[in-house]
Motif scaffolding. Structure first.
Motif, PDB file in Angstrom:
ATOM      1  N   PHE A 162      -3.894  -2.908   8.828  1.00  0.00           N
ATOM      2  CA  PHE A 162      -3.592  -3.340   7.455  1.00  0.00           C
ATOM      3  C   PHE A 162      -3.646  -4.862   7.453  1.00  0.00           C
ATOM      4  N   TYR A 213       0.861  -1.178   0.000  1.00  0.00           N
ATOM      5  CA  TYR A 213       0.000   0.000   0.000  1.00  0.00           C
ATOM      6  C   TYR A 213       0.899   1.230   0.000  1.00  0.00           C
ATOM      7  N   PHE A 230      -6.262  -1.077   3.864  1.00  0.00           N
ATOM      8  CA  PHE A 230      -5.670  -0.045   4.708  1.00  0.00           C
ATOM      9  C   PHE A 230      -6.799   0.737   5.369  1.00  0.00           C
TER      10      PHE A 230
END
Lengths: 112, 113
Positions: free
Chosen positions: B74, B50, B67
């Motif tokens: 996460f 991410y 996220f």
């Protein structure tokens, strides 16, 4: 495209000796980082090199050192080995364009 | 200060059932977050990352992670576990400004036949 190559894969050394580990990054990657992995401490960052300069350093004693050559290959040296230095040492080369690290298979060091 | 906590050291699932590996992070910056997998005697392989784009990130081998800034989480998921998923998984925070990454302690995933 070849991956990250670490040599040797396995090493057995005696307490008090020194050892040098080698890492060849992916072609074009200029950043190389080293990590120590042990069952008790997990993965811990040792240091990072970028264009032959150490840019970041983890919390390890001065017995642990490294360097990077102009072709981006890196070596890690541990002097005066201790039993607690037995670990898997991982090297990663970093692609800053894609913020992605590529890991080698590691060098398993055993200190007896 | 940056940190990452993997909430489970071991997770055991049956083949074909969902997988959930939990990760919470703390970062002063907008971090990049990663999940890596390590099979026995192997290096780490990137599953997904991410980097402030879409909050739901799809990775390799059917894994995905979401996220959640409000929860500083996460978590890694997969709808259906396969025997080959048995490995150790690491959640990683890269606080940015150099590659001084922080690894979670790892979660070992066991998959039962």
């Amino acid at each position: 495209k070849a991956g990250v190559t670490q040599t040797p894969r396995y090493l057995i050394k005696t307490r008090g000796q020194q050892v040098t580990l080698s890492c060849s990054p992916i072609s074009g990657h200029r950043s190389v980082s080293w990590y120590q992995q042990t069952p008790g401490q997990g993965l811990q960052f040792l240091f990072e090199y970028f264009s032959e300069t150490q840019r970041n350093k983890g919390n390890f004693p001065g017995r642990f050192s490294g360097r990077q050559f102009s072709n981006s290959r890196s070596e890690m040296n541990v002097s005066t080995l201790e039993l607690g230095d037995s670990a898997l040492y991982l090297c990663a080369s970093y692609d800053y364009r894609n913020t992605e690290a590529f890991f080698g298979q590691g060098t398993r060091l055993t200190v007896v | 200060a940056q940190s990452v906590t993997q909430l489970d050291s071991h997770v055991s699932v049956s083949e074909g059932t969902p997988v959930l590996l939990r990760c919470n992070y703390s970062s002063s910056y907008s971090p990049s977050l990663f999940w890596y997998v390590q099979h026995p005697n192997k290096g780490l392989q990137l599953l997904l990352k991410y980097t402030s784009a879409a909050t739901l990130v799809k990775g390799i081998n059917g894994f995905e992670a979401e996220f959640k800034k409000s929860e500083t989480s996460f978590h890694l998921t997969k709808p259906s576990a396969h025997m080959s998923d048995a490995a150790e998984y690491f959640c990683v925070v890269d606080p940015g400004g150099g590659f001084k990454t922080i690894f979670g302690a790892g979660t070992r995933l066991f998959v039962k036949a």
